[in-house]
Design an enzyme around this catalytic site. Sequence first.
Site, PDB file in Angstrom:
ATOM      1  N   SER A 135     -13.828  -7.027  -3.253  1.00 15.02           N
ATOM      2  CA  SER A 135     -14.556  -7.489  -2.079  1.00 15.02           C
ATOM      3  C   SER A 135     -15.764  -8.302  -2.498  1.00 15.02           C
ATOM      4  CB  SER A 135     -15.003  -6.260  -1.297  1.00 15.02           C
ATOM      5  OG  SER A 135     -15.964  -6.620  -0.336  1.00 15.02           O
ATOM      6  N   TYR A 174     -19.259   2.687  -0.695  1.00 13.92           N
ATOM      7  CA  TYR A 174     -18.020   1.900  -0.618  1.00 13.92           C
ATOM      8  C   TYR A 174     -18.089   0.713  -1.571  1.00 13.92           C
ATOM      9  CZ  TYR A 174     -14.785  -1.702   0.883  1.00 13.92           C
ATOM     10  OH  TYR A 174     -13.830  -2.686   0.872  1.00 13.92           O
ATOM     11  N   LYS A 220     -15.896  -0.448  -5.298  1.00 15.81           N
ATOM     12  CA  LYS A 220     -15.244  -1.712  -5.687  1.00 15.81           C
ATOM     13  C   LYS A 220     -15.787  -2.187  -7.040  1.00 15.81           C
ATOM     14  CE  LYS A 220     -12.540  -1.964  -2.218  1.00 15.81           C
ATOM     15  NZ  LYS A 220     -11.129  -1.624  -2.425  1.00 15.81           N
TER      16      LYS A 220
HETATM   17  N1  LIG Z   1     -10.613  -5.485   5.737  1.00 13.73           N
HETATM   18  C1  LIG Z   1     -11.638  -5.996   5.065  1.00 13.73           C
HETATM   19  O1  LIG Z   1     -12.532  -6.592   5.658  1.00 13.73           O
HETATM   20  C2  LIG Z   1     -11.703  -5.861   3.562  1.00 13.73           C
HETATM   21  C3  LIG Z   1     -12.635  -6.657   2.858  1.00 13.73           C
HETATM   22  C4  LIG Z   1     -12.700  -6.527   1.471  1.00 13.73           C
HETATM   23  C5  LIG Z   1     -11.870  -5.635   0.810  1.00 13.73           C
HETATM   24  N2  LIG Z   1     -10.992  -4.864   1.525  1.00 13.73           N
HETATM   25  C6  LIG Z   1     -10.126  -3.923   0.790  1.00 13.73           C
HETATM   26  O2  LIG Z   1      -8.766  -4.250   1.046  1.00 13.73           O
HETATM   27  C7  LIG Z   1      -7.964  -3.082   1.023  1.00 13.73           C
HETATM   28  C8  LIG Z   1      -7.164  -3.028   2.290  1.00 13.73           C
HETATM   29  O3  LIG Z   1      -8.043  -3.070   3.405  1.00 13.73           O
HETATM   30  P1  LIG Z   1      -7.514  -3.009   4.897  1.00 13.73           P
HETATM   31  O4  LIG Z   1      -8.508  -3.719   5.729  1.00 13.73           O
HETATM   32  O5  LIG Z   1      -6.094  -3.403   4.957  1.00 13.73           O
HETATM   33  O6  LIG Z   1      -7.673  -1.459   5.174  1.00 13.73           O
HETATM   34  P2  LIG Z   1      -6.704  -0.437   5.931  1.00 13.73           P
HETATM   35  O7  LIG Z   1      -7.465   0.826   6.099  1.00 13.73           O
HETATM   36  O8  LIG Z   1      -6.120  -1.072   7.144  1.00 13.73           O
HETATM   37  O9  LIG Z   1      -5.539  -0.234   4.869  1.00 13.73           O
HETATM   38  C9  LIG Z   1      -5.622   0.679   3.815  1.00 13.73           C
HETATM   39  C10 LIG Z   1      -4.340   1.489   3.818  1.00 13.73           C
HETATM   40  O10 LIG Z   1      -4.381   2.400   2.720  1.00 13.73           O
HETATM   41  C11 LIG Z   1      -3.970   3.681   3.156  1.00 13.73           C
HETATM   42  N3  LIG Z   1      -4.584   4.647   2.241  1.00 13.73           N
HETATM   43  C12 LIG Z   1      -5.911   4.909   2.083  1.00 13.73           C
HETATM   44  N4  LIG Z   1      -6.073   5.831   1.119  1.00 13.73           N
HETATM   45  C13 LIG Z   1      -4.840   6.157   0.657  1.00 13.73           C
HETATM   46  C14 LIG Z   1      -4.348   7.031  -0.338  1.00 13.73           C
HETATM   47  N5  LIG Z   1      -5.150   7.812  -1.060  1.00 13.73           N
HETATM   48  N6  LIG Z   1      -3.003   7.108  -0.544  1.00 13.73           N
HETATM   49  C15 LIG Z   1      -2.146   6.342   0.186  1.00 13.73           C
HETATM   50  N7  LIG Z   1      -2.558   5.489   1.139  1.00 13.73           N
HETATM   51  C16 LIG Z   1      -3.892   5.398   1.370  1.00 13.73           C
HETATM   52  C17 LIG Z   1      -4.400   3.769   4.616  1.00 13.73           C
HETATM   53  O11 LIG Z   1      -3.633   4.704   5.351  1.00 13.73           O
HETATM   54  C18 LIG Z   1      -4.171   2.334   5.083  1.00 13.73           C
HETATM   55  O12 LIG Z   1      -2.857   2.159   5.573  1.00 13.73           O
HETATM   56  C19 LIG Z   1      -8.931  -1.926   0.810  1.00 13.73           C
HETATM   57  O13 LIG Z   1      -8.948  -1.618  -0.553  1.00 13.73           O
HETATM   58  C20 LIG Z   1     -10.258  -2.493   1.263  1.00 13.73           C
HETATM   59  O14 LIG Z   1     -11.332  -1.849   0.640  1.00 13.73           O
HETATM   60  C21 LIG Z   1     -10.882  -4.976   2.876  1.00 13.73           C
END
Ligand SMILES: NC(=O)c1ccc[n+]([C@@H]2O[C@H](COP(=O)([O-])OP(=O)(O)OC[C@H]3O[C@@H](n4cnc5c(N)ncnc54)[C@H](O)[C@@H]3O)[C@@H](O)[C@H]2O)c1
Length: 340
Positions: free
Chosen positions: A126, A151, A155
């Site tokens: 991120s 959080y 990362k």
């Molecule tokens: N959405 C954003 O703005 C954003 C920005 C930067 C980075 N990210 C990173 O991108 C990744 C995906 O983000 P997202 O927005 O799709 O989030 P999200 O919460 O929609 O998706 C994450 C998925 O991982 C699953 N999950 C979480 N912990 C788990 C575990 N221990 N075992 C199995 N499944 C697990 C959740 O059920 C979910 O389906 C994350 O790592 C997040 O930190 C997201």
Amino acid sequence: MKKILVTGGAGYIGSHTVVELVEAGYEPVIVDNFSNSEERALAGIEAIVGKPVRCHRIDCTDAAAMRDVFQKEPGLAGVIHFAAYKAVGESVEKPLNYYHNNVGSLVVLLQVMGEFNVQKLVFSSSCTVYGIPDKLPVTEQTPVQKANSPYGNTKKICEEILTDVADSGTSISSIALRYFNPIGAHPSAKIGELPLGIPSNLVPFITQTAIGMREQITIFGDDYDTPDGTCIRDYLHVVDLAKAHVMAIERLLTNAGEAIEFFNVGTGNGVTVLEAVQAFERATGVKLNYKIGPRRAGDVPKIFADVTKVQQVLGYKTTKTLEEAMKSAWDWQVSLQESK
Ligand SMILES: NC(=O)c1ccc[n+]([C@@H]2O[C@H](COP(=O)([O-])OP(=O)(O)OC[C@H]3O[C@@H](n4cnc5c(N)ncnc54)[C@H](O)[C@@H]3O)[C@@H](O)[C@H]2O)c1
């Protein structure tokens, strides 16, 4: 057909990436514990791609369960690791949950990949790793700063773990994609963001307000040093972001890069929060009830990406406009409402 394990593949960015993987000729296999997603994401993916996609309902921090998946899915070419918790505010209240889930799942994954000789990993990082940057736009050389939430720190730590693993001389190579602000939904409106509870991100809050689930949206602060005083972000369409993962896995599979590489993934355009709200209104014709409130603690005033490296090295370019992203987010919100 190359098989790619997608942890967190039922989530927001993961589900869009699974679709792009299928469309690029890969065979994605999902691992998700549905802690922040719903089964309906799988139905949405399958409706878009027109065929079943396998999903293992397990927790990535569970090493035995992960081994079991790697055993049942022989011949994995690589892994895209999305699974993590992502709510900044909650991470301040429950830091250990975040360290356990986000750092723990990466450590388990790397161990199991090593055991099964799976060598390619794309990691969801991120732009939070840049903190409040001194200079804009941020390049991959912009110094990583002390994180301002647990959080964000997960990362940063995960990137350090990947660097240490690369330096140890193992055969695992990885690409960390530093996302800016993903928004929008698949144009089919069959998958999109499914925030549980009150959304902390701008666009789900906008669409929920526009559809009447929330009365009003507050823009936090209009006295920043920006053209209209509201914060600046780099919003990119989630489908564009999903495509970056396909390009990253392709780079890893052709052994084109170093053992660890970092890429910014954004549009390169800074947009104010007020401009984003106006883009929503323009794209949908829906008037939004918003007010300006005080600044919110912890908000970075302005950040947007320098995308030179991702363009030159990965050949990546975003193609979708802010208006398209807003329209798709709205179509998704309407389809959620209709399915109730
Ligand atoms: N959405 C954003 O703005 C954003 C920005 C930067 C980075 N990210 C990173 O991108 C990744 C995906 O983000 P997202 O927005 O799709 O989030 P999200 O919460 O929609 O998706 C994450 C998925 O991982 C699953 N999950 C979480 N912990 C788990 C575990 N221990 N075992 C199995 N499944 C697990 C959740 O059920 C979910 O389906 C994350 O790592 C997040 O930190 C997201």
